[in-house]
Structure formats: C-alpha cells, structure tokens
Enzyme design. Structure first.
Site, PDB file in Angstrom:
ATOM      1  N   ASP A 266      13.251   7.381  -3.853  1.00 28.39           N
ATOM      2  CA  ASP A 266      11.727   7.555  -4.380  1.00 28.39           C
ATOM      3  C   ASP A 266      11.724   8.547  -5.196  1.00 28.39           C
ATOM      4  OD1 ASP A 266       8.889   6.922  -4.788  1.00 28.39           O
ATOM      5  OD2 ASP A 266       8.523   8.274  -3.319  1.00 28.39           O
TER       6      ASP A 266
ATOM      7  N   CYS B 153      10.415   3.370  -5.203  1.00 26.25           N
ATOM      8  CA  CYS B 153       9.229   3.885  -5.911  1.00 26.25           C
ATOM      9  C   CYS B 153       8.755   2.504  -6.954  1.00 26.25           C
ATOM     10  CB  CYS B 153      10.015   4.910  -6.675  1.00 26.25           C
ATOM     11  SG  CYS B 153       8.931   5.717  -8.168  1.00 26.25           S
TER      12      CYS B 153
ATOM     13  N   CYS C 264       1.500   1.454  -5.237  1.00 25.71           N
ATOM     14  CA  CYS C 264       2.153   2.762  -5.299  1.00 25.71           C
ATOM     15  C   CYS C 264       2.674   3.120  -4.020  1.00 25.71           C
ATOM     16  CB  CYS C 264       1.115   3.725  -5.801  1.00 25.71           C
ATOM     17  SG  CYS C 264       1.719   5.338  -6.047  1.00 25.71           S
TER      18      CYS C 264
HETATM   19  N1  DGL Z   1       6.677   7.012  -6.000  1.00 26.57           N
HETATM   20  C1  DGL Z   1       5.661   6.683  -6.863  1.00 26.57           C
HETATM   21  C2  DGL Z   1       5.268   5.211  -7.345  1.00 26.57           C
HETATM   22  O1  DGL Z   1       5.444   4.482  -6.224  1.00 26.57           O
HETATM   23  C3  DGL Z   1       4.399   7.580  -6.874  1.00 26.57           C
HETATM   24  C4  DGL Z   1       4.542   9.100  -7.226  1.00 26.57           C
HETATM   25  C5  DGL Z   1       4.983   9.222  -8.502  1.00 26.57           C
HETATM   26  O2  DGL Z   1       4.367   9.345  -9.537  1.00 26.57           O
HETATM   27  O3  DGL Z   1       6.117   9.652  -8.797  1.00 26.57           O
HETATM   28  O4  DGL Z   1       5.051   4.695  -8.278  1.00 26.57           O
END
Ligand code: DGL
Length: 277
Positions: free
Chosen positions: A17, A80, A191
């Site tokens: 992530d 992510c 997210c």
């Molecule tokens: N991990 C990101 C997502 O799930 C959220 C945090 C970021 O913007 O890096 O899209």
C-alpha cells in the site's frame, strides 16, 4: 512433496500500500487466512498515491511488486485502491506470481448484491477519476448506475486518529450529502482508510444502505486464488520463519504505532527499505 511447491505453500503473501491504510486489508487476511504469512510494504515516504498521476503510481507499484517478488512471496495483493486502479493491470504481466487488487472483489460484490442497481463509490481523487469501479461494476451488472465521490480529507483525518471527531463527522456529512437524494442502496468504501470510518458512514447513510468493504472481499478472493493455484498454507513448514514482516520506505516508528492500534497482533518493528534503489 515437490520441493518448489512445498516452498510456495509456506511462502508469504506480499501485501502493499502507499502507507498504513493497507493494514485494513492485511488485518482481513490475518482474520480470514490465519495460517498465511504476510510481508507488508507501506510506501510511507511517497504517500499519498491518491493525488498522483497514473505514470507515477505505476512506477511506484512496479518497484514495490518487484521488491516483494525478490522476498520470495507466492502472491501479491495490491491493497491500495489507487494502485489497484492504475497499476495492477500494467505490472501483472511482468510478475511470475499471481497478483490481485482490491477493486475487482469490491466491485463484484456490490454489483451482485445491489437490489435497486444504484451504487455509490467513495475513494481518492485518483480512484474516482479512473472510473475503475464503474467499469468493473458494469462487467457484472451492465445496467447499474454508479455514482462516485472523491473524499480526499478522509485519509489525513484517519491518520490523525480522528475517527469519531466532530470535525470528521462534519466532513463526512458534506461528502456524503451528494448521495442522500440519489437513492443508492450500496456504497463501496473504495479506499484503504475508509473501513476505519465505517460506523460513522453507516450512521450518516442510514441502515438502508449496504456498505461494501473491499478489504473483506479481497481476503475472500485471495482464499479462492490460493486454492486455485493449490498453494494455501497448511500451517506446517518452517516455524522459525516469522508470520508477519513489515517494511516501509520512511517513518518506521510512526508506522509501527499505527499498525499496533489496528492490527490484532503486536508488531515489534518495521524495517526501512530504500525502494528507489
Ligand atoms: N491507500 C490509498 C487508497 O486506497 C489511500 C491513501 C493514498 O492516497 O495514498 O487509494
């Protein structure tokens, strides 16, 4: 047993992530697949991914996937949403092991469980702009109407630990206001950080809206993937090998503290990696 298959069975799952958020996915894997080892990489030096370009996300994700592969993982989970949206399809052909993301499993269950065909998605600017959830939902339910909303303030609020703070409630009310008149019956928490705001979002949206947590669905998908490749861990193997290992590109101590606030186990350290090298 065949030596290399035996090695694969006991090899860890690589989870990555942009930072701490993917720990919500690692947590689900720990719960649903307790015999699987995990190597987690959090790109804490380069977070956030949500506001960066597709090219940058692909470059970062490629470096991390190759790092995980070099650590001998048997499968990769892009925890992510933004990396799943922009990079997974690009880097998958370069890998020798199977890789899944969080978008497809979340989209599939939303498409299959909506009763009225109206689905909301919340995520980073990148994930919403990519339209990936809409595309994936339409593969399973072409008539569904999908409405997306970027909620960029949620990530810093969660990382600040303001999970039940009045400021976060007010921000959530404003973001979710656009869904109130839309008649959605399903909302995807698209997210990594949003499952930590689940009860607040549920309260604002009301019990009539079903919240989909892609982290949960991804762990289910991972279970299916491992069986399909005949590599689920049987819980035997080298007992000296650590169950869970954590790597970050910066701020290891901060990462460790956040991890210990949400994981079901205590982590002792997160190791620093120069991922650009
Ligand atoms: N991990 C990101 C997502 O799930 C959220 C945090 C970021 O913007 O890096 O899209």
């Amino acid at each position: 047993m065949n030596q290399s298959l035996d090695y694969k069975i006991h090899a860890p799952i690589g989870v990555f992530d942009s930072g701490v958020g993917g720990l919500t996915v690692a947590r689900e894997i720990m719960r649903q697949l307790p015999k699987e080892r995990i190597i987690y990489f959090g790109d804490t030096a380069r977070v956030p991914y949500g506001s960066k370009s597709k090219e940058t996300i692909i470059r970062y994700s490629r470096q991390i996937a190759h790092f995980l592969e070099s650590r001998g993982v048997k499968a990769i989970v892009a925890a992510c949403n933004t990396a799943s949206a922009y990079a997974l399809e690009e880097i998958r052909p370069e890998l020798k092991i199977p890789a899944i993301g969080v978008v497809k499993p979340g989209a599939k269950v939303a498409a299959e469980t909506t009763a009225n065909g109206r689905i909301g998605v919340i995520g980073t600017e990148g994930t919403i702009a990519s339209q990936i959830y809409t595309e994936m939902i339409h593969r399973h339910n072409p008539d569904a109407s999908v409405m997306g909303k970027a909620c960029p303030l949620f990530v810093p609020l969660v990382e600040e630990g303001w999970l039940k703070d009045p400021v976060t409630i007010e921000v959530a009310r404003r973001y979710l206001a656009s869904f109130q008149e839309s008649g959605i019956d399903t909302l995807i928490l698209g997210c990594t950080h949003y499952p930590l705001l689940r009860s607040m979002v549920q309260e604002i949206m009301g019990e009539g809206v079903n919240l989909v947590n892609p982290a949960y669905e991804t762990a289910q998908e991972l279970k299916r993937l491992l069986s399909q490749h005949k590599i689920p861990n049987d819980g035997k193997g080298d007992r000296q090998m650590p169950m869970y290992q954590f790597y970050v590109s910066d701020a290891a101590e901060k990462f460790k503290n956040f991890a210990n606030s949400i994981l079901p186990c205590e982590i002792e350290e997160a190791q620093l990696v120069q991922i650009e090298e």
